[in-house]
Design an enzyme around this catalytic site. Structure first.
Site, PDB file in Angstrom:
ATOM      1  CB  ILE A  63       7.312  75.717  56.284  1.00  0.00           C
ATOM      2  CG1 ILE A  63       8.742  76.139  55.974  1.00  0.00           C
ATOM      3  CG2 ILE A  63       6.662  75.083  55.057  1.00  0.00           C
ATOM      4  CD1 ILE A  63       9.676  74.993  55.665  1.00  0.00           C
ATOM      5  N   GLY A  64       4.199  77.086  56.045  1.00  0.00           N
ATOM      6  CA  GLY A  64       2.765  76.836  56.123  1.00  0.00           C
ATOM      7  C   GLY A  64       2.328  75.689  55.244  1.00  0.00           C
ATOM      8  CG  ASP A  65      -1.761  75.685  53.822  1.00  0.00           C
ATOM      9  OD1 ASP A  65      -2.425  75.580  52.773  1.00  0.00           O
ATOM     10  OD2 ASP A  65      -1.672  76.756  54.436  1.00  0.00           O
ATOM     11  CB  THR A 105      -2.627  81.717  50.465  1.00  0.00           C
ATOM     12  OG1 THR A 105      -1.854  81.673  51.661  1.00  0.00           O
ATOM     13  CG2 THR A 105      -2.135  80.680  49.477  1.00  0.00           C
ATOM     14  N   GLY A 107      -3.095  77.810  58.050  1.00  0.00           N
ATOM     15  CA  GLY A 107      -2.179  76.805  57.544  1.00  0.00           C
ATOM     16  C   GLY A 107      -1.976  75.624  58.460  1.00  0.00           C
ATOM     17  CB  THR A 138      -6.482  80.076  50.936  1.00  0.00           C
ATOM     18  OG1 THR A 138      -6.167  81.289  51.644  1.00  0.00           O
ATOM     19  CG2 THR A 138      -7.969  80.085  50.620  1.00  0.00           C
ATOM     20  N   GLY A 139      -6.078  79.647  54.096  1.00  0.00           N
ATOM     21  CA  GLY A 139      -6.649  79.805  55.425  1.00  0.00           C
ATOM     22  C   GLY A 139      -5.637  79.513  56.505  1.00  0.00           C
TER      23      GLY A 139
END
Length: 327
Positions: free
Chosen positions: A226-228, A197, A250, A247-248
């Site tokens: 859907i991620g963070d 990200t 999610g 980032t990482g």
């Protein structure tokens, strides 16, 4: 007048086998984007404009996982997502499920400024993009040869496969070992975790903070995941105190509302920026892997990660500048 500061990231969770040439390519891109943001801040551009400008540059380069070069879904398509937040009034905009928008971060800003909503996704976001006249591309613009190869490996391993910069030959040789990794996501085993990200946070000379984050998500992710990154308070947050981009992993970032927690412990525990960043990475992830960058309204900059590395760069008005990958 206050002091400006800026930080950029290209993802946390770097594979230690990343070849030196790829490391240098990443550092060069981060340096270019950092200098772009520094120049904009010195020209007294508002922080919200700066973070959009820098993330657009990152989205347009296929090296990291956003815009062109986004990770592929299980169906071999892209579903991009992004969010942006303007600290002074806590205005925000977010998008998910994009397949044709060249720069998702700019569509997120248009959602913030030109729609009555904060978040649009999938066909609704695409329709809004067409009405706003943003630049569109065919799906093959976003897809790279490396990512097609990585998706093939992920399918063969029946897993989510990560580091997009590891050459396919090297990755193929180590794929079996990667599958034995103890890392898990929501209790399920995954391979080496290296999401890439991109994000930018900035505070301008007026003390205004802003944050922006953009991603293609996970390689071989389920369609509709859907991620963070587009979730305000999880992957992105800005207020009058600070701006944060995460980032990482999610799923772990979502559970922790990681970005908002930085601001919360500053506000309610009275912690300074770096103390707050350290606290949330150490105490809020419950075993998850992540990193973040942050700035404060006082012109401070901070970063922290609990992974092997994080692609990042930061600079402040007093002359400090750093670009790095490892701890």
């Amino acid at each position: 007048m206050g002091r400006w500061a800026i930080a950029v990231h290209g993802g946390a969770g770097v594979d230690p086998n990343l070849p030196q040439q790829r490391q240098e390519e990443a550092k060069q891109l981060l340096t270019r984007c950092l200098n772009l943001g520094i120049s904009a801040l010195r020209s007294n551009l508002p922080a919200i404009d700066v973070v959009e400008l820098v993330v657009r540059e990152l989205e347009s380069d296929p090296l990291f996982n956003s815009g062109r070069g986004s990770a592929l879904t299980e169906k071999g398509t892209v579903e991009m997502e992004a969010s942006i937040m303007d600290g002074p009034n806590r205005r925000c905009g977010a998008v998910s499920g994009l397949t044709t928008v060249k720069n998702p971060i700019s569509l997120a800003r248009l959602v913030m400024e030109k729609s009555p909503h904060s978040y649009l996704a999938f066909s609704g976001a695409e329709e809004f993009a067409r009405k706003q006249g943003v630049e569109l591309e065919q799906n093959d613009y976003f897809i790279t040869e490396d990512n097609v190869g990585m998706l093939k490996l992920a399918k063969e391993a029946n897993s989510i496969l990560f580091d997009y910069r590891i050459p396919l030959k090297t990755c193929s040789a180590g794929a079996a070992a990667a599958m034995e990794s103890p890392l898990q996501m929501n209790g399920l085993p995954i391979s080496v975790y290296a999401p890439e990200t991109v994000g930018c946070v900035a505070v301008d000379m007026e003390g205004r903070c802003a944050a922006a984050t953009s991603t293609g998500g996970l390689m071989n992710k389920m369609t509709g995941r859907i991620g963070d990154s587009p979730l305000i308070g999880s992957g992105t947050y800005a207020c009058d105190l600070c701006g944060v981009s995460c980032t990482g992993e999610g799923e772990a970032i979502i559970r922790a509302t990681l970005a908002r927690d930085v601001a919360a412990v500053m506000e309610y525990k009275g912690l300074g920026l770096q103390e707050a960043v350290n606290f949330v990475i150490n105490e809020r992830l419950d075993g998850g892997k992540a990193g973040l960058i942050a700035v404060s309204r006082n012109g401070e900059v901070a970063c922290r990660f609990n992974t092997n590395g994080m692609f990042r760069g930061c600079a402040t008005e007093d002359g400090f500048m750093e670009v790095g990958i490892w701890d």
